[in-house]
Design a protein around this motif. Structure first.
Motif, PDB file in Angstrom:
ATOM      1  N   ARG A 105       0.817  -1.208   0.000  1.00 26.39           N
ATOM      2  CA  ARG A 105       0.000   0.000   0.000  1.00 26.39           C
ATOM      3  C   ARG A 105       0.857   1.267   0.000  1.00 26.39           C
ATOM      4  NH1 ARG A 105      -3.760  -1.100   5.093  1.00 26.39           N
ATOM      5  NH2 ARG A 105      -1.712  -1.544   5.998  1.00 26.39           N
ATOM      6  N   GLN A 106       0.260   2.347  -0.501  1.00 26.36           N
ATOM      7  CA  GLN A 106       0.961   3.626  -0.542  1.00 26.36           C
ATOM      8  C   GLN A 106       1.238   4.125   0.857  1.00 26.36           C
ATOM      9  OE1 GLN A 106      -0.459   6.734  -3.257  1.00 26.36           O
ATOM     10  NE2 GLN A 106      -0.237   8.227  -1.612  1.00 26.36           N
ATOM     11  N   ARG A 107       2.466   4.591   1.079  1.00 20.38           N
ATOM     12  CA  ARG A 107       2.869   5.107   2.379  1.00 20.38           C
ATOM     13  C   ARG A 107       2.658   6.621   2.440  1.00 20.38           C
ATOM     14  NH1 ARG A 107       5.551   0.670   4.331  1.00 20.38           N
ATOM     15  NH2 ARG A 107       6.186   1.742   6.235  1.00 20.38           N
ATOM     16  N   PRO A 108       2.641   7.204   3.631  1.00 17.03           N
ATOM     17  CA  PRO A 108       2.498   8.660   3.752  1.00 17.03           C
ATOM     18  C   PRO A 108       3.589   9.394   2.969  1.00 17.03           C
ATOM     19  CG  PRO A 108       2.204   7.620   5.882  1.00 17.03           C
ATOM     20  CD  PRO A 108       2.668   6.541   4.945  1.00 17.03           C
ATOM     21  N   ASP A 109       3.181  10.443   2.320  1.00 16.72           N
ATOM     22  CA  ASP A 109       4.095  11.284   1.517  1.00 16.72           C
ATOM     23  C   ASP A 109       4.763  10.490   0.396  1.00 16.72           C
ATOM     24  OD1 ASP A 109       3.585  13.583   3.043  1.00 16.72           O
ATOM     25  OD2 ASP A 109       5.094  13.007   4.521  1.00 16.72           O
ATOM     26  N   GLY A 110       4.192   9.336   0.027  1.00 17.22           N
ATOM     27  CA  GLY A 110       4.754   8.552  -1.070  1.00 17.22           C
ATOM     28  C   GLY A 110       6.097   7.928  -0.765  1.00 17.22           C
ATOM     29  N   ALA A 111       6.424   7.740   0.515  1.00 16.48           N
ATOM     30  CA  ALA A 111       7.715   7.142   0.888  1.00 16.48           C
ATOM     31  C   ALA A 111       7.854   5.755   0.264  1.00 16.48           C
ATOM     32  CB  ALA A 111       7.830   7.055   2.405  1.00 16.48           C
ATOM     33  N   ASP A 112       9.077   5.404  -0.070  1.00 11.58           N
ATOM     34  CA  ASP A 112       9.358   4.132  -0.733  1.00 11.58           C
ATOM     35  C   ASP A 112       9.826   3.107   0.293  1.00 11.58           C
ATOM     36  OD1 ASP A 112       9.892   2.601  -3.343  1.00 11.58           O
ATOM     37  OD2 ASP A 112      11.822   2.493  -2.311  1.00 11.58           O
ATOM     38  N   LEU A 113       9.147   1.962   0.332  1.00 10.52           N
ATOM     39  CA  LEU A 113       9.478   0.937   1.321  1.00 10.52           C
ATOM     40  C   LEU A 113      10.909   0.452   1.163  1.00 10.52           C
ATOM     41  CD1 LEU A 113       8.737  -1.050   3.571  1.00 10.52           C
ATOM     42  CD2 LEU A 113       7.826  -2.575   1.803  1.00 10.52           C
ATOM     43  N   ALA A 114      11.331   0.187  -0.058  1.00 12.44           N
ATOM     44  CA  ALA A 114      12.685  -0.326  -0.274  1.00 12.44           C
ATOM     45  C   ALA A 114      13.729   0.646   0.257  1.00 12.44           C
ATOM     46  CB  ALA A 114      12.907  -0.595  -1.762  1.00 12.44           C
ATOM     47  N   GLU A 115      13.507   1.931   0.045  1.00 15.36           N
ATOM     48  CA  GLU A 115      14.459   2.935   0.529  1.00 15.36           C
ATOM     49  C   GLU A 115      14.465   2.994   2.051  1.00 15.36           C
ATOM     50  OE1 GLU A 115      13.528   6.625  -1.322  1.00 15.36           O
ATOM     51  OE2 GLU A 115      14.091   5.956  -3.338  1.00 15.36           O
ATOM     52  N   LEU A 116      13.286   2.876   2.668  1.00 16.74           N
ATOM     53  CA  LEU A 116      13.221   2.893   4.128  1.00 16.74           C
ATOM     54  C   LEU A 116      13.961   1.713   4.736  1.00 16.74           C
ATOM     55  CD1 LEU A 116       9.492   3.918   4.738  1.00 16.74           C
ATOM     56  CD2 LEU A 116      11.520   5.293   5.243  1.00 16.74           C
ATOM     57  N   VAL A 117      13.758   0.527   4.157  1.00 14.41           N
ATOM     58  CA  VAL A 117      14.430  -0.670   4.662  1.00 14.41           C
ATOM     59  C   VAL A 117      15.943  -0.526   4.502  1.00 14.41           C
ATOM     60  CG1 VAL A 117      14.766  -3.140   4.287  1.00 14.41           C
ATOM     61  CG2 VAL A 117      12.451  -2.178   4.294  1.00 14.41           C
ATOM     62  N   GLN A 118      16.360  -0.100   3.335  1.00 11.56           N
ATOM     63  CA  GLN A 118      17.798   0.054   3.083  1.00 11.56           C
ATOM     64  C   GLN A 118      18.423   1.071   4.036  1.00 11.56           C
ATOM     65  OE1 GLN A 118      18.829   1.790  -0.729  1.00 11.56           O
ATOM     66  NE2 GLN A 118      20.785   0.705  -0.773  1.00 11.56           N
ATOM     67  N   ARG A 119      17.733   2.179   4.254  1.00 11.17           N
ATOM     68  CA  ARG A 119      18.265   3.221   5.129  1.00 11.17           C
ATOM     69  C   ARG A 119      18.346   2.749   6.572  1.00 11.17           C
ATOM     70  NH1 ARG A 119      15.889   9.441   5.463  1.00 11.17           N
ATOM     71  NH2 ARG A 119      17.661  10.341   6.608  1.00 11.17           N
ATOM     72  N   ALA A 120      17.310   2.036   7.026  1.00 16.02           N
ATOM     73  CA  ALA A 120      17.322   1.532   8.407  1.00 16.02           C
ATOM     74  C   ALA A 120      18.438   0.526   8.617  1.00 16.02           C
ATOM     75  CB  ALA A 120      15.968   0.907   8.730  1.00 16.02           C
ATOM     76  N   ARG A 121      18.674  -0.310   7.615  1.00 16.73           N
ATOM     77  CA  ARG A 121      19.754  -1.292   7.724  1.00 16.73           C
ATOM     78  C   ARG A 121      21.118  -0.603   7.687  1.00 16.73           C
ATOM     79  NH1 ARG A 121      18.904  -6.525   5.995  1.00 16.73           N
ATOM     80  NH2 ARG A 121      21.029  -6.771   6.791  1.00 16.73           N
ATOM     81  N   ARG A 122      21.252   0.369   6.783  1.00 12.08           N
ATOM     82  CA  ARG A 122      22.553   1.017   6.588  1.00 12.08           C
ATOM     83  C   ARG A 122      22.887   2.011   7.701  1.00 12.08           C
ATOM     84  NH1 ARG A 122      21.427   4.031   2.179  1.00 12.08           N
ATOM     85  NH2 ARG A 122      21.034   5.840   3.515  1.00 12.08           N
ATOM     86  N   ASP A 123      21.953   2.896   8.018  1.00 15.40           N
ATOM     87  CA  ASP A 123      22.241   3.980   8.950  1.00 15.40           C
ATOM     88  C   ASP A 123      22.113   3.567  10.413  1.00 15.40           C
ATOM     89  OD1 ASP A 123      22.466   5.344   6.606  1.00 15.40           O
ATOM     90  OD2 ASP A 123      20.839   6.776   6.991  1.00 15.40           O
ATOM     91  N   LEU A 124      21.231   2.620  10.705  1.00 21.58           N
ATOM     92  CA  LEU A 124      20.988   2.224  12.090  1.00 21.58           C
ATOM     93  C   LEU A 124      21.511   0.837  12.418  1.00 21.58           C
ATOM     94  CD1 LEU A 124      17.272   3.433  12.409  1.00 21.58           C
ATOM     95  CD2 LEU A 124      19.364   4.725  12.883  1.00 21.58           C
ATOM     96  N   GLY A 125      21.726   0.026  11.402  1.00 21.70           N
ATOM     97  CA  GLY A 125      22.083  -1.368  11.651  1.00 21.70           C
ATOM     98  C   GLY A 125      20.945  -2.137  12.289  1.00 21.70           C
ATOM     99  N   ALA A 126      19.713  -1.720  11.998  1.00 20.83           N
ATOM    100  CA  ALA A 126      18.547  -2.264  12.688  1.00 20.83           C
ATOM    101  C   ALA A 126      18.099  -3.601  12.112  1.00 20.83           C
ATOM    102  CB  ALA A 126      17.389  -1.272  12.607  1.00 20.83           C
ATOM    103  N   VAL A 127      17.591  -4.446  12.995  1.00 17.57           N
ATOM    104  CA  VAL A 127      16.862  -5.645  12.590  1.00 17.57           C
ATOM    105  C   VAL A 127      15.414  -5.222  12.375  1.00 17.57           C
ATOM    106  CG1 VAL A 127      16.057  -7.929  13.302  1.00 17.57           C
ATOM    107  CG2 VAL A 127      18.393  -7.198  13.832  1.00 17.57           C
ATOM    108  N   LEU A 128      14.823  -5.625  11.262  1.00 17.85           N
ATOM    109  CA  LEU A 128      13.486  -5.190  10.900  1.00 17.85           C
ATOM    110  C   LEU A 128      12.517  -6.359  10.849  1.00 17.85           C
ATOM    111  CD1 LEU A 128      14.423  -2.788   7.968  1.00 17.85           C
ATOM    112  CD2 LEU A 128      14.071  -2.207  10.376  1.00 17.85           C
ATOM    113  N   MET A 129      11.322  -6.140  11.390  1.00 17.81           N
ATOM    114  CA  MET A 129      10.229  -7.102  11.289  1.00 17.81           C
ATOM    115  C   MET A 129       9.207  -6.552  10.317  1.00 17.81           C
ATOM    116  SD  MET A 129       7.699  -8.685  14.209  1.00 17.81           S
ATOM    117  CE  MET A 129       6.202  -9.570  13.738  1.00 17.81           C
TER     118      MET A 129
END
Length: 230
Positions: A105-129
């Motif tokens: 589904r479309q995210r607020p402000d048209g945010a891109d899921l792939a970019e969010l996942v990549q950024r969270a992994r790269r910038d935070l080193g986060a594990v994502l569910m």
């Protein structure tokens, strides 16, 4: 640091949440329920909002916390950790795993899921569910980099509105098609210990149970409606 996969397998994660307006939503109440869950064998807790995550982290410093932040926006139906601001806040509050909506589904402000996942992994080193509603979205989320995949949104999106959780029909396919190393979580509609065991038998690595354990408001209302029917 997250427990290894063997310690997570077959485990129970308790979702400790309360609706807006409920007296149960106070930080100290949420933290107490989380501690009680952990003391009695839960491998972790799933918490909503930076405030609740922080309260539990302070009270239970060694807890495994799956964190999210529910926020609604007029231009999107996505509300579980929908954007970068929410991802950062959940992480900063002390979550070990960040849960986010990974449907198509479309995210607020048209945010891109792939970019969010990549950024969270790269910038935070986060594990994502990845909270998903379908086989396609679950596999896609894992391919994008989400290490955990949960059936959280099965029955709660427009595409699955006619389906009723638990996601019995979804678990076997995800178990077979998720890449090696991805953790499959059954979440949504688990109402008994027997159903939790059934989820593991269908391929889930762990289960999340919320309302059936900590949902005082919803449980009491359900009993009241049942009794009023007589």
């Amino acid at each position: 640091m997250l427990p290894d996969r063997d310690r997570l397998k077959g485990g129970l994660i308790v979702s400790v949440q309360a609706p807006e307006g409920s007296p149960m939503r106070q930080c100290e109440v949420i933290a107490a329920m989380a501690e009680a869950s952990l003391n009695n064998g839960a491998i972790g807790v799933r918490l909503e909002s930076p405030e609740h995550i922080g309260a539990v982290r302070r009270r239970c410093p060694e807890a495994l916390i799956v964190g999210l932040w529910k926020r609604t926006f007029p231009d999107s139906p996505v509300y579980i950790t929908p954007g970068w601001e929410e991802i950062q806040a959940v992480w900063a509050a002390g979550a070990d795993v960040i849960a986010l909506d990974c449907t198509e589904r479309q995210r607020p402000d048209g945010a891109d899921l792939a970019e969010l996942v990549q950024r969270a992994r790269r910038d935070l080193g986060a594990v994502l569910m990845a909270d998903v509603d379908s086989l396609v979205n679950g596999v896609r989320a894992a391919e994008l980099g989400c290490q955990w995949v949960g059936t959280t949104l099965f029955g709660y999106t427009e595409a699955t509105a006619e389906q009723q959780p638990p996601a019995w029909d979804l678990l076997p396919g995800l178990s077979q098609q998720l890449p090696d190393g991805a953790l499959l979580i059954c979440e949504g509609g688990i109402a008994s210990a027997e159903q939790a065991r059934q989820a593991i038998g269908l391929g889930a690595d762990a289960v999340v149970v919320g309302t059936a354990i900590t949902g005082v408001d919803l449980q009491v209302a359900a009993y009241r409606r049942a009794l009023e029917a007589f």
